[in-house]
Design a protein around this motif. Structure first.
Motif, PDB file in Angstrom:
ATOM      1  N   ASP A  15      42.829  32.873  63.711  1.00 35.44           N
ATOM      2  CA  ASP A  15      43.556  32.187  64.774  1.00 35.44           C
ATOM      3  C   ASP A  15      43.779  30.719  64.431  1.00 35.44           C
ATOM      4  OD1 ASP A  15      43.549  34.578  66.148  1.00 35.44           O
ATOM      5  OD2 ASP A  15      41.912  34.010  67.502  1.00 35.44           O
ATOM      6  N   ALA A  16      42.765  30.067  63.857  1.00 40.06           N
ATOM      7  CA  ALA A  16      42.891  28.662  63.474  1.00 40.06           C
ATOM      8  C   ALA A  16      43.932  28.507  62.364  1.00 40.06           C
ATOM      9  CB  ALA A  16      41.543  28.117  63.021  1.00 40.06           C
ATOM     10  N   TYR A  17      43.928  29.421  61.396  1.00 38.25           N
ATOM     11  CA  TYR A  17      44.889  29.379  60.291  1.00 38.25           C
ATOM     12  C   TYR A  17      46.317  29.424  60.823  1.00 38.25           C
ATOM     13  CZ  TYR A  17      47.549  31.034  56.242  1.00 38.25           C
ATOM     14  OH  TYR A  17      48.486  31.175  55.250  1.00 38.25           O
ATOM     15  N   PHE A  18      46.600  30.375  61.703  1.00 38.74           N
ATOM     16  CA  PHE A  18      47.961  30.512  62.219  1.00 38.74           C
ATOM     17  C   PHE A  18      48.327  29.376  63.167  1.00 38.74           C
ATOM     18  CE2 PHE A  18      47.360  34.989  60.861  1.00 38.74           C
ATOM     19  CZ  PHE A  18      48.426  35.028  59.989  1.00 38.74           C
ATOM     20  N   TRP A  19      47.350  28.822  63.887  1.00 40.01           N
ATOM     21  CA  TRP A  19      47.626  27.689  64.774  1.00 40.01           C
ATOM     22  C   TRP A  19      48.030  26.467  63.949  1.00 40.01           C
ATOM     23  CZ3 TRP A  19      45.445  22.830  65.492  1.00 40.01           C
ATOM     24  CH2 TRP A  19      45.873  22.151  66.635  1.00 40.01           C
ATOM     25  N   ILE A  20      47.276  26.174  62.875  1.00 41.23           N
ATOM     26  CA  ILE A  20      47.595  25.032  62.011  1.00 41.23           C
ATOM     27  C   ILE A  20      48.948  25.248  61.344  1.00 41.23           C
ATOM     28  CG2 ILE A  20      46.923  23.851  59.879  1.00 41.23           C
ATOM     29  CD1 ILE A  20      43.989  24.402  60.730  1.00 41.23           C
ATOM     30  N   LYS A  21      49.190  26.470  60.860  1.00 41.24           N
ATOM     31  CA  LYS A  21      50.464  26.778  60.205  1.00 41.24           C
ATOM     32  C   LYS A  21      51.634  26.548  61.156  1.00 41.24           C
ATOM     33  CE  LYS A  21      52.935  30.474  57.954  1.00 41.24           C
ATOM     34  NZ  LYS A  21      53.082  31.879  57.791  1.00 41.24           N
ATOM     35  N   LEU A  24      52.040  22.565  62.133  1.00 41.05           N
ATOM     36  CA  LEU A  24      52.573  21.735  61.062  1.00 41.05           C
ATOM     37  C   LEU A  24      53.868  22.286  60.474  1.00 41.05           C
ATOM     38  CD1 LEU A  24      49.253  20.840  59.202  1.00 41.05           C
ATOM     39  CD2 LEU A  24      50.485  19.505  60.927  1.00 41.05           C
ATOM     40  N   GLY A  25      54.225  23.506  60.841  1.00 45.77           N
ATOM     41  CA  GLY A  25      55.456  24.111  60.336  1.00 45.77           C
ATOM     42  C   GLY A  25      55.409  24.366  58.840  1.00 45.77           C
ATOM     43  N   HIS A  29      52.844  29.198  51.099  1.00 41.95           N
ATOM     44  CA  HIS A  29      52.461  28.460  49.892  1.00 41.95           C
ATOM     45  C   HIS A  29      51.888  27.093  50.260  1.00 41.95           C
ATOM     46  CE1 HIS A  29      54.560  31.686  48.114  1.00 41.95           C
ATOM     47  NE2 HIS A  29      54.769  31.129  46.930  1.00 41.95           N
ATOM     48  N   GLN A  30      52.512  26.431  51.216  1.00 42.26           N
ATOM     49  CA  GLN A  30      52.016  25.124  51.647  1.00 42.26           C
ATOM     50  C   GLN A  30      50.635  25.242  52.281  1.00 42.26           C
ATOM     51  OE1 GLN A  30      55.457  24.252  54.050  1.00 42.26           O
ATOM     52  NE2 GLN A  30      56.156  22.685  52.615  1.00 42.26           N
ATOM     53  N   MET A  31      50.391  26.306  53.018  1.00 40.84           N
ATOM     54  CA  MET A  31      49.065  26.519  53.594  1.00 40.84           C
ATOM     55  C   MET A  31      48.041  26.768  52.491  1.00 40.84           C
ATOM     56  SD  MET A  31      48.753  26.121  56.822  1.00 40.84           S
ATOM     57  CE  MET A  31      47.221  26.952  57.183  1.00 40.84           C
ATOM     58  N   GLY A  32      48.448  27.479  51.452  1.00 42.83           N
ATOM     59  CA  GLY A  32      47.549  27.703  50.324  1.00 42.83           C
ATOM     60  C   GLY A  32      47.152  26.399  49.653  1.00 42.83           C
ATOM     61  N   VAL A  33      48.124  25.511  49.479  1.00 46.43           N
ATOM     62  CA  VAL A  33      47.838  24.208  48.874  1.00 46.43           C
ATOM     63  C   VAL A  33      46.934  23.392  49.802  1.00 46.43           C
ATOM     64  CG1 VAL A  33      48.877  22.014  48.174  1.00 46.43           C
ATOM     65  CG2 VAL A  33      49.937  24.163  47.496  1.00 46.43           C
TER      66      VAL A  33
END
Length: 55
Positions: A15-21, A24-25, A29-33
């Motif tokens: 849930d935190a991963y998708f909320w941050i994604k 920040l839009g 790949h950007q989330m991986g970095v």
């Protein structure tokens, strides 16, 4: 039926991963970095703290 603590942790992490994604839009790949850099910084900080405590 109640969830186990590991399942609860994994769900909260997802849930935190998708909320941050979403906030920040960012792309996948950007989330991986972002995750890679946060892990790098965390590792450096922990290494410095261990070095201070031992040395």
């Amino acid at each position: 039926m109640t969830k186990g603590p590991l399942k609860t942790f994994v769900d909260a992490d997802r849930d935190a991963y998708f909320w941050i994604k979403k906030k920040l839009g960012l792309s996948e790949h950007q989330m991986g970095v972002l995750i890679w850099f946060s892990g790098l910084i965390t590792g450096i900080v922990i290494g410095v703290l261990i070095g201070i405590l031992i040395g």
